[in-house]
Every structure is written in structure tokens, then in C-alpha cells.
Design an enzyme around this catalytic site. Structure first.
Site, PDB file in Angstrom:
ATOM      1  N   HIS A 138      82.576  90.939 107.913  1.00  0.00           N
ATOM      2  CA  HIS A 138      82.856  89.688 108.608  1.00  0.00           C
ATOM      3  C   HIS A 138      83.436  88.661 107.644  1.00  0.00           C
ATOM      4  O   HIS A 138      83.355  88.814 106.419  1.00  0.00           O
ATOM      5  CB  HIS A 138      81.586  89.140 109.265  1.00  0.00           C
ATOM      6  N   HIS A 194      83.717  90.218 103.975  1.00  0.00           N
ATOM      7  CA  HIS A 194      82.713  90.766 103.059  1.00  0.00           C
ATOM      8  C   HIS A 194      81.559  91.387 103.850  1.00  0.00           C
ATOM      9  O   HIS A 194      81.393  91.135 105.048  1.00  0.00           O
ATOM     10  CB  HIS A 194      82.150  89.663 102.156  1.00  0.00           C
ATOM     11  N   ASP A 235      77.314  91.641 103.710  1.00  0.00           N
ATOM     12  CA  ASP A 235      76.161  90.969 103.104  1.00  0.00           C
ATOM     13  C   ASP A 235      75.251  91.990 102.450  1.00  0.00           C
ATOM     14  O   ASP A 235      75.122  93.130 102.929  1.00  0.00           O
ATOM     15  CB  ASP A 235      75.367  90.200 104.171  1.00  0.00           C
ATOM     16  N   ARG A 286      81.112  71.391 107.911  1.00  0.00           N
ATOM     17  CA  ARG A 286      80.267  72.339 108.642  1.00  0.00           C
ATOM     18  C   ARG A 286      79.139  72.804 107.725  1.00  0.00           C
ATOM     19  O   ARG A 286      79.373  73.137 106.558  1.00  0.00           O
ATOM     20  CB  ARG A 286      81.102  73.534 109.096  1.00  0.00           C
TER      21      ARG A 286
END
Length: 756
Positions: A737, A685, A687, A747
Site C-alpha cells: 500500500h 511498501h 508493513d 493530515r
């Protein structure tokens, strides 16, 4: 007839001319040698004021004889009412042996509240210029009997009324005055001298006058507005602006003793612009020469919810002072902080000589708690010093206790200030009602433009007191409770205005009710070193899980020390960052503590979004690339987060994307949680940002396996994120990314889409 008038006038003129030009005309008297000046003063105890008086006298090499030292004081409470007759009696006795020395000049002055600003030669010259046998100090206020005002000789200019704190005259004449004393010790000395002066016959016979224009004596009562400091090379003078005079003797009579303390910080040679502080290294304690370090009781006071308390205790632990010489007394008035104290005690129970805690269950007032702490030292004969420190003091100087002990003052505090403000732990002056007033030098002292050790009227938060002073001068046990004053103000007033209680060992019932003159203990503040700062506690909200995170506005320095990575500044000094992919920059920003507390805060909130497309938290209610997250706004941290971006991310942006000035604005600020069970990865995607930051909040291989970020355009992956380090990369067009799968564990990352 006209001729006769002319002859008379002419003959008068001839006589006048002869008198002016005659070799037999009277000459100016020869200067009195300084060896013929004797200073007489009364002091029954060596108070701080007396020591200051003697220091100024010794600086000018005055010959001083002290009368009454060690005797019981029976002269009344001269600080608050009439009295002081004992001074005249002692002077009368001393003058009996000096009465026949016609060439001796006697200077009789007070000592507890008086300093010299000039030397013997100057005072003798000015006395001779006055052309009288006896000269009294003068003031603009009449005391003690206002009804005598009309009997005073009128004056065209200058002070009209007599003050007995300063008298200078030839010994036979001084003796003729004091030999008339036949009253009681507690009768008023000033009234005695006044009645003699107001007797026209005695005034003429004894050739008396007043120092109307303050050539020699400067009484401060009613004249503070007339007085200025005059700085010059070598020493500092007091200048009377009303009469353009430089008085030699400065007397803090009445309620001006605190102003005299201010003047005494400079006059005659305590501090000036050329050499700075002259007495800072006088009578210091050399700890290296002692067989062992003094014992110190540290009184810690937690009276309100206080940010960064664990850090406060850590700084206490790292003080450069033998821990076996430190005893700790803690008064904690806040249930919220019991966990912090318990944790510190469990980790360090064997470090200090002793560790005593009085908690909120005791329901002690601040004054009672502070009295208790001070009393622990007072009762312990082995307690050499009492170091009182409030929890809002962040000591950054590990040598603080040593440095204060070395200054060898009865009460001394280190200067601590609130970051970027003029707020500090001392007042340079007091108003008439006893509250804060700014002294002329306050700002310069706070900003360390004037460095030294300063006699001040009020201090708070942190100070060191000699144990011997607690057992002698401050031996009463209720110094922190006084009228409606807060505890620190009560302590300072009691120390400043301290008088001994009734003289139970007095030789006669008559003196049983007499009080000694005020013998206040001087309090000092030192700014010779950087000691630390004051934390703001005013808006500390303890409704969060980790409340210090919200202190970025109130206490920015402490927030930065706790939450910003130790290597952050190296980004700018050493180019301490990496570029693992084109236009992707990697740099340290958060400390381990910041990462842990942000994660804890989010897990404590607990409402993770679940990674669904439907999202009511955002405009439109639909998220095309959803993550399992919690927004900063949800925990009330959005303002603080945006401030963090502007303070710590924007400078990095300017460094790596030269010429781009970010607004530091972001709508989407959130913490993402990746787990194999809920959401392990994020599909490719762009940002919705000009640039994005992505901060790793925990450790790969320790807390999780897998994870990372892959940039498709460059076929470049970053698979080993470092805890507290942030990626920064463009958000649109070039940097498509994806989030690589987290294969085990959990995480956490903090993400912001900046400049959308």
C-alpha cells in the site's frame, strides 16, 4: 433400727407423691394480657435514636408513655460519665399514679439507644418464667463503681452485673424501688439501683433478680462478639450465641451505639432477604406534589489534581434539577484546575442561580473550606439542602439530587464505588480507635446484593444535608476540624457524638454545666440506585499537556467514556464496520476528543522526525520507508498505547480475522504528520507487522485535502478517512500500500505495526 429408717423414707416418699399428684398442687400462673404491659421511657428530645425506638415499639404495638419530653435535661453527660438521675426522678413521679395497680407490669427502658426485637406477649411470658417481681437487665461489665463487684451475688452462668437501661416488674414493686430516690438529677441512676439490689434484705423483700442469660434484655457493651443477626421470614432477630437466647430488648449501651445502628438496619423488620427494605419508602418527599423545588446549595471541593474535571462539571450541568434552584460554591485548591473552572464558568455563567469560587490564593485548609461551604447554607434561610460533592465523584445518575431529597433523611449520601473494587464512600463499621473496619454486610451493600437505605458511621465524598439540620442540630460552625482527623472523619464523628453545648437557658446555676445525653444525627447511605463512581486521583500526573490520556490504567471506565468512539460497541452488537477493500476493515475506535488531544500532545512535544531515513529511535538506526512522525514512546505513552491495543483493537481483530489471537504487541507506535511542505505522501511498501492499524486523527476537507491509502494488489483506494475511525489490514505479503498525497492542510494519523 433399720426398720425405723425404712418407715421414715417410705413416709417421705408418700408425702412427695401426694404433693405431685394432688389436685390441690399450685398451677402455672395465667398469662398476663399484653394490655397490662406499660412501657415507660425518658426522652427530653425527639432524636433520631428516639424515633427509631418508637418505630420498633409501634411495629409490635407496645403501649409507650414518654416521660420528660420537652423538659431541660439536667441529668449529666451520661454518654461519657456518671449521671442520669433525672430519669429516676421522672419515673418516680410517673409511678405514683400507678403504684396501686397490682396486675400492671411496667417496663422501664432507655430510648435513644434501644430497639425492640420482640413483642409484648413474648416479653411478658419470659418475665413470668423468671418468677420474680422485678427483673433488671444484666451485663458483664460493672459500672459505675468497680469496688462493688465483690458484693454482687455470684452466678454459675450468665451476666453478673446490673444494668439500669432495662427494668421490668409489677407496678407496686417498681414504685417501692423508685420511691427511695432522694438524690440530685445528675447523680447516677445505675448506682442508685445497684445499691438497692446489693442490699440482701431488699433483694429478697422486693423479689429482685437480674436477667443473667439475656432472655429479655441484651446489653451490647462487652457482648458484641456474642451477638448475631438471625434472619427469618417476616422479621429479623438478635441471637445471643453464648446463651442461645433471643433477647426482646436490644440496648446499645456504652460505646456500642454504632453497632446498634448496624443491627437497627435489620431489626426488627427494616430489611430481610424476603422483602428487602421495609422502611425505604416511609415518610418520603414527593417532589411532584411540591409547588416548587427546594433550593440546593452545591458545594464542590477540588482538593487535589483530579482527572476528568471538565467531565465532572458537565455532569453537574446535566443534573436533572431546575438550575435556578441550584447555587454553586466551588473551593479549588489546585492552580492547575483554574483553567477548567474558568472555562466552565464562562460557558455557563448564567445557568445557575449563583456561582461562587474560592481559589488557591485564599490558602484555606480542607476543613476551613468545607466549613465555609456548609456555613453558606446555614446562614441562608432559603437554603433547603446542602449538597456536598468532591471532584473525584463522577455522578452518572442525573436524578441523584432528587432521589436523595425524596428519601427525607437529615444526612444521606449516594453509594459510589471505585470501578471493579470494594472501595466506596462509606464505612460499615469503625475500629476501636475510630478508623475503618469492615462490617459484616459491607461487601453485599457495595455490590448491591442488599439494597436499601443504611445507617452508617462514616461517609465521605458526596452527601446531602437538610438546611434545617444545619441551622438546628448542626448549628456550630467548625464541624470539619477535630484533633488530627481529616475533615470528613471530623464531620462524621461530630455528627455521631453530637451533644448540645451548655444549657445557657437552664433555670439554675447548678444545671449550667450539665450536658444533654448524646443525640447524634444518623447518617445514611443509599444504594437503591446506581449513582456513579469514584475516580482514582492517587497517580494523576499533570506534567503532560493532556493528562487524562494517561488514565487508561487508573480510571479505565472514565477513560473509555471520554476517548472511545460512541459507536465502538456497535461493532460487536450490530456488526458496525465496513470492508472497503479485501481484508481491509474500517471501524470507529476514537472519540473526537481523543483525536484532538493526541494531536495536541504531539504538537506540544513538537520534535517531528522530518521523514528521514536515518532514525536513531529504531533498531539499526535506519528506516527504509520513513514518515514525519513522533513515537508514542517519546511522549511516555507507549505502555498506555499498548494497553489500548489489547483492550480495544484485539477484540476487533478476533472478530474480523476469525481464529487469529493477537498478542497485542507492537514496537512501532507513532503519529504521522502529512503536509505538502514536509511530507505529503508515502511510497508503496509493506508493513513489518502481522496486521496494521491506521487511525484518522482529523477531518478530510476540513483540516486537509487529499490523502488516503491505496492497496495495489486490489487496486483499491480509501480516500475519505473518517476522524476517529481506524483501518485494519494485513501488514505483509498481500497488502502492499501507499499513502496518497495530502494536497493542502495537515493530515494526522496514528499507526501501529502489531505482532511484528
Amino acid at each position: 433400727m433399720e426398720y425405723l429408717k425404712f418407715c421414715f423414707v417410705f413416709s417421705c416418699w408418700i408425702k412427695f407423691a401426694n404433693s405431685v399428684y394432688s389436685t390441690d398442687a399450685p398451677k402455672s400462673p395465667a398469662p398476663v394480657p399484653k394490655e397490662k404491659l406499660l412501657v415507660l421511657t425518658v426522652a427530653t428530645e425527639e432524636t433520631d435514636g428516639f424515633r427509631r425506638f418508637m418505630q420498633s415499639a409501634n411495629y409490635f404495638n407496645y403501649t409507650v408513655k414518654v416521660l420528660g419530653m420537652g423538659e431541660a435535661w439536667k441529668g449529666g453527660d451520661v454518654g461519657r460519665s456518671i449521671g442520669g438521675g433525672q430519669k429516676v426522678k421522672l419515673l418516680k413521679k410517673a409511678m405514683e399514679d400507678l403504684a396501686d395497680q397490682e396486675d400492671l407490669v411496667v417496663l422501664s427502658v432507655d430510648s435513644y439507644d434501644l430497639i425492640f426485637a420482640g413483642g409484648p406477649e413474648e416479653i411478658l411470658r419470659k418475665f413470668q418464667q423468671a418468677n420474680h417481681k422485678v427483673l433488671f437487665a444484666a451485663e458483664g461489665l460493672i459500672w459505675p463503681d468497680k469496688r462493688l463487684s465483690d458484693k454482687y451475688p455470684s452466678v454459675r452462668s450468665g451476666k453478673r452485673y446490673l444494668n439500669s437501661g432495662g427494668i421490668i416488674g409489677y407496678a407496686p414493686y417498681i414504685n417501692r424501688i423508685v420511691s427511695q430516690w432522694n438524690l440530685h438529677d445528675n447523680d447516677d441512676d445505675q448506682l442508685f439501683y445497684t445499691k438497692i439490689y446489693l442490699d440482701p434484705l431488699q433483694r429478697e423483700t422486693l423479689n429482685m433478680t437480674l436477667d443473667h442469660k439475656c432472655q429479655i434484655f441484651q446489653n451490647l457493651n462487652g457482648a458484641v462478639d456474642e451477638v448475631l443477626l438471625k434472619f427469618g421470614t417476616g422479621r429479623v432477630r438478635v441471637r445471643n450465641t453464648a446463651y442461645d437466647s433471643l433477647p426482646v430488648v436490644v440496648h446499645g449501651n456504652g460505646n456500642t451505639k454504632m453497632y446498634l445502628n448496624y443491627l437497627g438496619n435489620y431489626v426488627p423488620n427494616a430489611w430481610n432477604y424476603e422483602h428487602g427494605c421495609s422502611h425505604c419508602d416511609d415518610d418520603v418527599v414527593d417532589l411532584s406534589q411540591l409547588k416548587e423545588y427546594p433550593n440546593v446549595l452545591v458545594g464542590v471541593f477540588i482538593e487535589q489534581p483530579t482527572p476528568f474535571l471538565p467531565e465532572f462539571f458537565q455532569r453537574l450541568l446535566t443534573l436533572d434539577y431546575p438550575k435556578d434552584k441550584l447555587k454553586i460554591f466551588v473551593h479549588n485548591n489546585e492552580v492547575y484546575h483554574e483553567k477548567h473552572i474558568q472555562r466552565f464558568w464562562e460557558e455557563n455563567r448564567n445557568v445557575f442561580s449563583s456561582f461562587k469560587v474560592v481559589g488557591p490564593e485564599e490558602n484555606l485548609s480542607q476543613g476551613e473550606a468545607r466549613n465555609m461551604g456548609m456555613d453558606l447554607c446555614r446562614k441562608d434561610a432559603t437554603c433547603d439542602y446542602y449538597f456536598s460533592i468532591d471532584s473525584d465523584v463522577m455522578l452518572t445518575n442525573r436524578q441523584t439530587v432528587k432521589l436523595l431529597i425524596e428519601q427525607n433523611r437529615k444526612i444521606i449520601g449516594p453509594l459510589v464505588t471505585r470501578h471493579s473494587k470494594l472501595w466506596s464512600n462509606f464505612w460499615g463499621a469503625l475500629s476501636l480507635d475510630g478508623y475503618y473496619a469492615r462490617s459484616e454486610d459491607y461487601v453485599d451493600i457495595v455490590q448491591r446484593k442488599r439494597v436499601g437505605v443504611w445507617n452508617i458511621p462514616y461517609m465521605a465524598h458526596v452527601y446531602l444535608v437538610k438546611g434545617s439540620v444545619l441551622r438546628n442540630e448542626l448549628k456550630e460552625r467548625n464541624y470539619f476540624v477535630l484533633e488530627k482527623l481529616d475533615p470528613d472523619m471530623a464531620l462524621c464523628r461530630n455528627a455521631r457524638e453530637m451533644t448540645s453545648h451548655r444549657e445557657k437557658d437552664s433555670p439554675s446555676p447548678e444545671s449550667f454545666h450539665m450536658l444533654r445525653p448524646p443525640k447524634g444525627v444518623f447518617m445514611y447511605i443509599t444504594n437503591r440506585h446506581d449513582f456513579g463512581r469514584l475516580i482514582s486521583t492517587a497517580n494523576y500526573n499533570i506534567s503532560h499537556y493532556n493528562n487524562d490520556l494517561w488514565q487508561i490504567f487508573e480510571n479505565p471506565v472514565d477513560w473509555k467514556e471520554k476517548y472511545i468512539h460512541q459507536n465502538y460497541t456497535r461493532i460487536f452488537t450490530e456488526n458496525f464496520l465496513e470492508q472497503p477493500c479485501p481484508d481491509v476493515f474500517w471501524f470507529p475506535v476514537f472519540s473526537v476528543k481523543a483525536c484532538d488531544e493526541i494531536v495536541e500532545e504531539m504538537e506540544h512535544y513538537g520534535s517531528w522526525s522530518g521523514g528521514k531515513h536515518e532514525d536513531k529511535r529504531i533498531s539499526g538506526g535506519y528506516e527504509t520507508v520513513p514518515t514525519d512522525d513522533i513515537h508514542m514512546k517519546q511522549i511516555g505513552f507507549d505502555k498506555e498505547w499498548l494497553h489500548f491495543i489489547r483492550e480495544f483493537i484485539s477484540p476487533v481483530t478476533l472478530k474480523v480475522f476469525s481464529g487469529y489471537y493477537t498478542k497485542g504487541y507492537a514496537i512501532m507506535n507513532f503519529v504521522v504528520k502529512y503536509t505538502p511542505e514536509r511530507q505529503a505522501y508515502l511510497r508503496p511498501h509493506h508493513d513489518s507487522s502481522t496486521f496494521t492499524i491506521n487511525i484518522a486523527l482529523n477531518n478530510k476537507d476540513t483540516d486537509f485535502q487529499g490523502g488516503g491509502c491505496r492497496f495495489h494488489r486490489y487496486n483499491c483506494s480509501i480516500e475519505s478517512p473518517r476522524k476517529g475511525w481506524s483501518f485494519m489490514h494485513p501488514g505483509r505479503l498481500t497488502h502492499l500500500h501507499e499513502g496518497l498525497p495530502t494536497t493542502n492542510g495537515t493530515r494526522y494519523i496514528a499507526v501501529s505495526f502489531i505482532d511484528p
